[in-house]
Design an enzyme around this catalytic site. Structure first.
Site, PDB file in Angstrom:
ATOM      1  N   VAL A  60       0.824  -1.207   0.000  1.00  0.00           N
ATOM      2  CA  VAL A  60       0.000   0.000   0.000  1.00  0.00           C
ATOM      3  C   VAL A  60       0.862   1.262   0.000  1.00  0.00           C
ATOM      4  O   VAL A  60       0.345   2.367  -0.041  1.00  0.00           O
ATOM      5  CB  VAL A  60      -1.001  -0.011   1.189  1.00  0.00           C
ATOM      6  CG1 VAL A  60      -2.052  -1.094   0.966  1.00  0.00           C
ATOM      7  CG2 VAL A  60      -0.308  -0.220   2.528  1.00  0.00           C
TER       8      VAL A  60
ATOM      9  N   HIS B 243      -4.068  -4.319  -3.359  1.00  0.00           N
ATOM     10  CA  HIS B 243      -4.550  -4.157  -1.983  1.00  0.00           C
ATOM     11  C   HIS B 243      -4.785  -2.688  -1.626  1.00  0.00           C
ATOM     12  O   HIS B 243      -4.847  -2.337  -0.446  1.00  0.00           O
ATOM     13  CB  HIS B 243      -3.564  -4.793  -0.988  1.00  0.00           C
ATOM     14  CG  HIS B 243      -3.566  -6.294  -1.033  1.00  0.00           C
ATOM     15  ND1 HIS B 243      -2.622  -7.073  -0.403  1.00  0.00           N
ATOM     16  CD2 HIS B 243      -4.416  -7.168  -1.634  1.00  0.00           C
ATOM     17  CE1 HIS B 243      -2.885  -8.354  -0.616  1.00  0.00           C
ATOM     18  NE2 HIS B 243      -3.962  -8.437  -1.374  1.00  0.00           N
TER      19      HIS B 243
ATOM     20  N   CYS C  15     -20.758   5.772  -0.013  1.00  0.00           N
ATOM     21  CA  CYS C  15     -21.112   5.962  -1.429  1.00  0.00           C
ATOM     22  C   CYS C  15     -20.037   5.475  -2.401  1.00  0.00           C
ATOM     23  O   CYS C  15     -20.252   5.490  -3.613  1.00  0.00           O
ATOM     24  CB  CYS C  15     -21.430   7.431  -1.710  1.00  0.00           C
ATOM     25  SG  CYS C  15     -19.971   8.503  -1.803  1.00  0.00           S
TER      26      CYS C  15
ATOM     27  N   THR D 196       7.481 -11.646  -1.222  1.00  0.00           N
ATOM     28  CA  THR D 196       6.145 -11.992  -0.718  1.00  0.00           C
ATOM     29  C   THR D 196       6.158 -13.416  -0.179  1.00  0.00           C
ATOM     30  O   THR D 196       6.787 -14.301  -0.760  1.00  0.00           O
ATOM     31  CB  THR D 196       5.060 -11.766  -1.798  1.00  0.00           C
ATOM     32  OG1 THR D 196       3.784 -12.126  -1.255  1.00  0.00           O
ATOM     33  CG2 THR D 196       5.313 -12.549  -3.070  1.00  0.00           C
TER      34      THR D 196
ATOM     35  N   ASN E  82      13.319 -13.819  -3.212  1.00  0.00           N
ATOM     36  CA  ASN E  82      12.877 -13.631  -1.820  1.00  0.00           C
ATOM     37  C   ASN E  82      14.040 -13.925  -0.875  1.00  0.00           C
ATOM     38  O   ASN E  82      14.985 -14.636  -1.235  1.00  0.00           O
ATOM     39  CB  ASN E  82      11.702 -14.574  -1.515  1.00  0.00           C
ATOM     40  CG  ASN E  82      10.755 -14.023  -0.466  1.00  0.00           C
ATOM     41  OD1 ASN E  82      10.297 -12.900  -0.586  1.00  0.00           O
ATOM     42  ND2 ASN E  82      10.460 -14.804   0.562  1.00  0.00           N
TER      43      ASN E  82
ATOM     44  N   GLU F  60      13.988 -15.765   1.634  1.00  0.00           N
ATOM     45  CA  GLU F  60      13.962 -17.178   2.026  1.00  0.00           C
ATOM     46  C   GLU F  60      12.902 -17.865   1.171  1.00  0.00           C
ATOM     47  O   GLU F  60      12.093 -17.177   0.551  1.00  0.00           O
ATOM     48  CB  GLU F  60      13.593 -17.290   3.509  1.00  0.00           C
ATOM     49  CG  GLU F  60      12.244 -16.644   3.779  1.00  0.00           C
ATOM     50  CD  GLU F  60      11.932 -16.425   5.251  1.00  0.00           C
ATOM     51  OE1 GLU F  60      12.809 -16.669   6.087  1.00  0.00           O
ATOM     52  OE2 GLU F  60      10.798 -16.031   5.542  1.00  0.00           O
TER      53      GLU F  60
ATOM     54  N   ALA G 277      16.193  -8.160  -1.441  1.00  0.00           N
ATOM     55  CA  ALA G 277      15.700  -7.637  -2.719  1.00  0.00           C
ATOM     56  C   ALA G 277      16.660  -6.608  -3.311  1.00  0.00           C
ATOM     57  O   ALA G 277      16.865  -6.578  -4.532  1.00  0.00           O
ATOM     58  CB  ALA G 277      14.311  -7.028  -2.520  1.00  0.00           C
TER      59      ALA G 277
HETATM   60  P1  OAD Z   1       4.797 -10.895   4.341  1.00  0.00           P
HETATM   61  O1  OAD Z   1       5.237 -10.126   5.536  1.00  0.00           O
HETATM   62  O2  OAD Z   1       3.820 -11.986   4.536  1.00  0.00           O
HETATM   63  O3  OAD Z   1       6.073 -11.543   3.618  1.00  0.00           O
HETATM   64  C1  OAD Z   1       7.213 -10.795   3.333  1.00  0.00           C
HETATM   65  C2  OAD Z   1       8.219 -11.703   2.632  1.00  0.00           C
HETATM   66  O4  OAD Z   1       9.333 -10.912   2.275  1.00  0.00           O
HETATM   67  C3  OAD Z   1       8.736 -12.854   3.493  1.00  0.00           C
HETATM   68  O5  OAD Z   1       8.730 -14.063   2.741  1.00  0.00           O
HETATM   69  C4  OAD Z   1      10.177 -12.439   3.822  1.00  0.00           C
HETATM   70  O6  OAD Z   1      11.066 -13.548   3.910  1.00  0.00           O
HETATM   71  C5  OAD Z   1      10.526 -11.593   2.624  1.00  0.00           C
HETATM   72  N1  OAD Z   1      11.531 -10.559   2.895  1.00  0.00           N
HETATM   73  C6  OAD Z   1      11.777  -9.884   4.048  1.00  0.00           C
HETATM   74  N2  OAD Z   1      12.761  -8.988   3.880  1.00  0.00           N
HETATM   75  C7  OAD Z   1      13.170  -9.101   2.581  1.00  0.00           C
HETATM   76  C8  OAD Z   1      14.168  -8.449   1.788  1.00  0.00           C
HETATM   77  N3  OAD Z   1      14.957  -7.500   2.290  1.00  0.00           N
HETATM   78  N4  OAD Z   1      14.287  -8.834   0.499  1.00  0.00           N
HETATM   79  C9  OAD Z   1      13.493  -9.791  -0.029  1.00  0.00           C
HETATM   80  N5  OAD Z   1      12.557 -10.445   0.670  1.00  0.00           N
HETATM   81  C10 OAD Z   1      12.379 -10.099   1.953  1.00  0.00           C
HETATM   82  O7  OAD Z   1       4.272  -9.811   3.281  1.00  0.00           O
HETATM   83  P2  OAD Z   1       3.365 -10.036   1.980  1.00  0.00           P
HETATM   84  O8  OAD Z   1       3.664 -11.351   1.339  1.00  0.00           O
HETATM   85  O9  OAD Z   1       3.492  -8.802   1.169  1.00  0.00           O
HETATM   86  O10 OAD Z   1      -2.393  -7.656   3.105  1.00  0.00           O
HETATM   87  O11 OAD Z   1       1.925 -10.076   2.609  1.00  0.00           O
HETATM   88  C11 OAD Z   1       0.837 -10.170   1.745  1.00  0.00           C
HETATM   89  C12 OAD Z   1      -0.336  -9.427   2.318  1.00  0.00           C
HETATM   90  O12 OAD Z   1      -0.578  -9.887   3.640  1.00  0.00           O
HETATM   91  C13 OAD Z   1      -0.127  -7.941   2.492  1.00  0.00           C
HETATM   92  O13 OAD Z   1      -0.408  -7.216   1.326  1.00  0.00           O
HETATM   93  C14 OAD Z   1      -1.055  -7.594   3.598  1.00  0.00           C
HETATM   94  C15 OAD Z   1      -0.717  -8.733   4.503  1.00  0.00           C
HETATM   95  O14 OAD Z   1      -1.565  -9.092   5.478  1.00  0.00           O
HETATM   96  C16 OAD Z   1      -3.374  -6.910   3.682  1.00  0.00           C
HETATM   97  O15 OAD Z   1      -3.171  -6.127   4.599  1.00  0.00           O
HETATM   98  C17 OAD Z   1      -4.712  -7.133   3.080  1.00  0.00           C
END
Ligand code: OAD
Length: 230
Positions: A90, A106, A117, A173, A198, A200, A216
């Site tokens: 976001v 999202h 509305c 992600t 990623n 991991e 990243a």
């Molecule tokens: P997550 O917090 O679930 O996952 C983040 C991922 O990024 C994990 O797999 C980490 O290992 C990886 N990570 C962390 N630091 C990193 C770095 N420096 N480089 C590369 N990778 C790294 O976040 P999202 O997958 O984005 O939704 O979560 C998906 C959705 O769940 C979000 O959009 C949000 C959340 O709840 C809503 O709020 C609706």
């Protein structure tokens, strides 16, 4: 011309200082998801939910894009075919880096939405439950973000792009939130080469043809240079 679709998550913004959700000490350990990211939580305590998103908006406003965001903007500028970023984030860091073809599935912190509305307008830095909608006047203002239990935005457009993609990448992600978690499997089945970048292995790792593990800011610029050099 090769079509590239990239889905990004919180991990791409981690090195810009914005927290991820599910890592140790992540956002959902500090704030119960049910309280701050569901329609039910908002109905119970809209002030708490606005305070949560006001704080995240302030934090995002002070963040700068990192080399991973910048590399994706370079990819869009220099690749001869289409590059589409589908972000679950976001924050506005892809746009701040220069990416233009971005879908915020999202929603966005810098958007406000009227729960009565459906009118949308730019979010002020601080929002409060009784702020009136500039369209209808109802005190039903909310952040224009998608909560659990709500439908993410632009799913038809995303699926159409995935079906046509030649190359699909998922960056930062965890592969735990649908529908984005299924995009690697879907794009691969529809004929794309799929890559996961990623820190991991994610919950969806097995769906990808190729894996690049690391921060990243390091792995994305290397991957982009390879794609552009082909
Ligand atoms: P997550 O917090 O679930 O996952 C983040 C991922 O990024 C994990 O797999 C980490 O290992 C990886 N990570 C962390 N630091 C990193 C770095 N420096 N480089 C590369 N990778 C790294 O976040 P999202 O997958 O984005 O939704 O979560 C998906 C959705 O769940 C979000 O959009 C949000 C959340 O709840 C809503 O709020 C609706």
């Amino acid at each position: 011309m090769e079509k590239i679709v990239i889905v990004t998550g919180a991990g791409i913004s981690a090195e810009s200082g914005l927290g991820t959700f599910r890592d140790a000490g992540g956002i959902w350990q500090r704030y119960p998801l049910e309280d701050v990211a569901t329609p039910e939580g908002f109905a119970r305590d809209p002030g708490l939910v606005h305070a949560f998103y006001n704080a995240r908006r302030a934090q995002a406003a002070g963040a700068r894009p990192n080399p991973a965001h910048l590399a994706l903007a370079r990819l869009e500028a220099e690749h001869a075919g289409e590059v589409l970023i589908v972000t679950q984030n976001v924050d506005g860091l892809h746009e701040a880096a220069g990416s233009r073809n971005v879908i915020h599935m999202h929603g966005r912190l810098n958007g406000a939405l009227c729960g009565a509305c459906g009118h949308r307008w730019p979010a002020p830095p601080e929002m409060a439950p009784d702020d009136p909608c500039p369209g209808c006047g109802a005190p039903a203002t909310r952040p224009d973000v998608v909560w659990f239990g709500e439908m993410p935005y632009e799913l038809d457009r995303i699926e159409a792009a995935l079906a046509e993609a030649d190359l699909f990448a998922a960056i930062g992600t965890s592969g735990q939130v649908y529908p984005a978690a299924a995009y690697g499997e879907f794009a691969g089945r529809m004929g794309a080469h799929t890559v996961e970048l990623n820190l991991e292995p994610s919950a969806a790792s097995r769906d990808f043809h190729e894996h690049r593990q690391g921060p990243a800011s390091e792995v994305v610029p290397v991957w982009v240079a390879e794609v552009l050099g082909k």
